[in-house]
Design an enzyme around this catalytic site. Structure first.
Site, PDB file in Angstrom:
ATOM      1  N   TYR A   7       2.176   4.008  -9.742  1.00 42.91           N
ATOM      2  CA  TYR A   7       0.952   3.151 -10.212  1.00 42.91           C
ATOM      3  C   TYR A   7       1.038   1.919  -9.247  1.00 42.91           C
ATOM      4  CZ  TYR A   7       5.283   0.684 -11.708  1.00 42.91           C
ATOM      5  OH  TYR A   7       6.589   0.017 -11.712  1.00 42.91           O
ATOM      6  N   GLY A   8       1.819   1.882  -7.961  1.00 40.67           N
ATOM      7  CA  GLY A   8       1.896   0.615  -7.234  1.00 40.67           C
ATOM      8  C   GLY A   8       1.771   1.059  -5.747  1.00 40.67           C
ATOM      9  N   THR A   9       2.781   0.686  -4.903  1.00 43.47           N
ATOM     10  CA  THR A   9       2.769   1.008  -3.491  1.00 43.47           C
ATOM     11  C   THR A   9       2.917   2.305  -3.161  1.00 43.47           C
ATOM     12  OG1 THR A   9       4.973   0.439  -3.045  1.00 43.47           O
ATOM     13  CG2 THR A   9       3.516  -1.546  -3.158  1.00 43.47           C
ATOM     14  N   LEU A  10       3.268   3.345  -4.104  1.00 44.45           N
ATOM     15  CA  LEU A  10       3.272   4.545  -3.498  1.00 44.45           C
ATOM     16  C   LEU A  10       2.051   5.364  -3.612  1.00 44.45           C
ATOM     17  CD1 LEU A  10       6.987   5.274  -4.743  1.00 44.45           C
ATOM     18  CD2 LEU A  10       6.235   5.367  -2.539  1.00 44.45           C
ATOM     19  N   GLU A  82      13.254   3.086  -5.122  1.00 43.85           N
ATOM     20  CA  GLU A  82      13.220   2.328  -6.178  1.00 43.85           C
ATOM     21  C   GLU A  82      14.333   1.488  -6.806  1.00 43.85           C
ATOM     22  OE1 GLU A  82      10.135   1.754  -6.533  1.00 43.85           O
ATOM     23  OE2 GLU A  82       8.804   3.371  -6.551  1.00 43.85           O
TER      24      GLU A  82
END
Length: 156
Positions: A7-10, A82
């Site tokens: 849901y983020g920087t990936l 992570e």
């Protein structure tokens, strides 16, 4: 293969997506887009403006993201990337399928057709209490209107 919801920087177009397509780290196949079946607070926090999904079910928004099938090597890389289990914890969450491109087996197709599947998600139960009072987002974009520039690891 395991299913992972990012849901983020990936996500595609985000600063760390390069890791998802780096076959030296393992295999990650984009399957589709989804959102958390339950609401969670997604905050941008810390001096590096990192997106965190706080593991507080029922609070916040249905968080949007992407579903990937990953091999064991990529899952291990993601755990290390992570900071699992210290910074983030990898847990199974129910994800609503919004758009499915996957070409998995019958079980995958059935889960996608039914609209909900379980995916590993990196969220956190370990955070400063003041993060609960930060603005909650329903999706993350590193160059979004929030104005909080993500700081890449190599720049920290």
């Amino acid at each position: 293969m395991a299913r992972v919801f990012v849901y983020g920087t990936l996500k595609k177009g985000q600063p760390n997506y390069k890791h998802m397509i780096n076959s030296a780290k393992g295999l990650a196949k984009f399957q589709g887009r989804g959102r958390t079946a339950e609401k969670y607070p997604l905050v941008i926090a810390g001096k590096y403006n990192i997106p965190y999904m706080l593991n507080i079910p029922g609070t916040g928004h249905h968080v949007a993201g992407e579903i990937y099938s990953v091999d064991d090597q990529m899952l291990q890389f993601l755990d290390e990337f992570e900071g699992c289990p210290d910074m983030y914890q990898r847990t199974l969450m129910r994800i609503e399928v919004v758009e499915w491109e996957g070409k998995g087996g019958v079980g995958e197709a059935r889960a996608a057709a039914e609209g909900v599947m379980e995916c590993f998600v990196y969220s956190t139960t370990t955070y400063p209490p003041e993060w609960v009072r930060l603005p909650y987002h329903d999706s993350y974009d590193s160059s979004g209107k929030h104005g909080l520039s993500y700081v890449l690891r190599e720049s920290r």
